[in-house]
Design an enzyme around this catalytic site. Structure first.
Site, PDB file in Angstrom:
ATOM      1  N   LEU A 160      -6.784  -4.934   2.176  1.00 48.49           N
ATOM      2  CA  LEU A 160      -8.151  -5.262   1.763  1.00 48.49           C
ATOM      3  C   LEU A 160      -8.858  -6.078   2.840  1.00 48.49           C
ATOM      4  CD1 LEU A 160      -7.463  -6.216  -1.979  1.00 48.49           C
ATOM      5  CD2 LEU A 160      -7.950  -3.971  -0.997  1.00 48.49           C
ATOM      6  N   ASN A 185      -5.199  -3.849  -8.856  1.00 47.22           N
ATOM      7  CA  ASN A 185      -4.612  -3.155  -7.716  1.00 47.22           C
ATOM      8  C   ASN A 185      -3.715  -1.992  -8.150  1.00 47.22           C
ATOM      9  OD1 ASN A 185      -5.902  -4.942  -6.022  1.00 47.22           O
ATOM     10  ND2 ASN A 185      -4.092  -6.150  -5.569  1.00 47.22           N
ATOM     11  N   TYR A 205       7.620 -17.244   4.971  1.00 46.64           N
ATOM     12  CA  TYR A 205       6.713 -17.193   3.825  1.00 46.64           C
ATOM     13  C   TYR A 205       7.143 -18.128   2.693  1.00 46.64           C
ATOM     14  CZ  TYR A 205       5.298 -12.826   6.131  1.00 46.64           C
ATOM     15  OH  TYR A 205       4.882 -11.893   7.033  1.00 46.64           O
TER      16      TYR A 205
END
Length: 225
Positions: free
Chosen positions: A141, A190, A2
């Protein structure tokens, strides 16, 4: 993989929060799951993070160099050496979970999988409850698609909730730890899911949604073999 461990480490160092109040988790890439590579690359991750241990170290996918009899004892060794407090797995099938439990000395602390209102993972949620490990839901989501899902949006609107808040609150209410990717104002939105008052009727309506397909489905995944 990542490319964010150094940035996360900088954030931990800069934050006015005690290290003990932060849960730091990272993963070992599938290509690095041979025993010696596990040990070497885990230490490299600690160096990039600027920490002497992580709270949780995951087997990222049970593919590539993954061999339970070679890979998992290396994770046990890292835990015994104090480089990780807990061992986790990611993207395992029920069969592979049971196999890993039979090899590991450490209990499986967490299993990270795709989980959202259109892909609810009832079998793995049940196993997590039975085995007392956390189910961590990535793409909670559905990579943003749940926000434009008319049936789901209708449930959210009926209960005066933002779709993202309802999706994350549903996960929390169903013993899933959602890990959404977000920036800017979306982060603040969120966070509302943690304290949102979501009626059981809304959660039940989400439970009743028809299941959909995975968003993350590589050909090499264990469930495709």
């Amino acid at each position: 993989m990542y490319g964010n461990e150094a940035a996360v480490g900088e954030g931990i160092a800069a934050a006015d929060v005690d290290r003990e109040d932060v849960v730091v988790a990272t993963k070992v890439h599938p290509d690095n799951l041979a025993s010696e590579s596990v040990r070497e690359t885990a230490r490299e991750s600690l160096d990039r993070l600027g920490v002497d241990r992580v709270d949780l170290l995951y087997v990222h996918w049970p593919i590539g160099a993954y061999d339970p009899d070679e890979t998992l004892p290396a994770f046990d060794a890292l835990r015994e050496a104090g480089l990780t407090d807990h061992v986790g797995v990611s993207n395992f099938t029920p069969e592979l979970l049971r196999e890993a439990e039979g090899v590991l000395d450490a209990p499986i602390a967490a299993h990270q999988v795709e989980c959202h209102p259109r892909f609810q993972q009832p079998d793995l949620r049940a196993i997590a409850a039975e085995r007392d490990h956390a189910l961590v839901g990535y793409s909670p989501l559905a990579q943003g698609e749940i926000l434009d899902d008319p049936d789901f949006a209708g449930i959210a609107e009926e209960h005066d909730l933002r779709p993202a808040v309802l999706a994350l609150a549903w996960g929390l209410a169903r013993d899933v730890t959602p890990i959404p990717k977000a920036t800017g104002d979306h982060v603040t939105e969120n966070l509302r899911a943690v304290t949102a008052e979501v009626p059981e009727t809304a959660l039940d309506a989400v439970d009743a949604l028809e299941g959909g397909e995975r968003r993350i489905d590589p050909d090499a995944a264990a469930w495709n073999r």
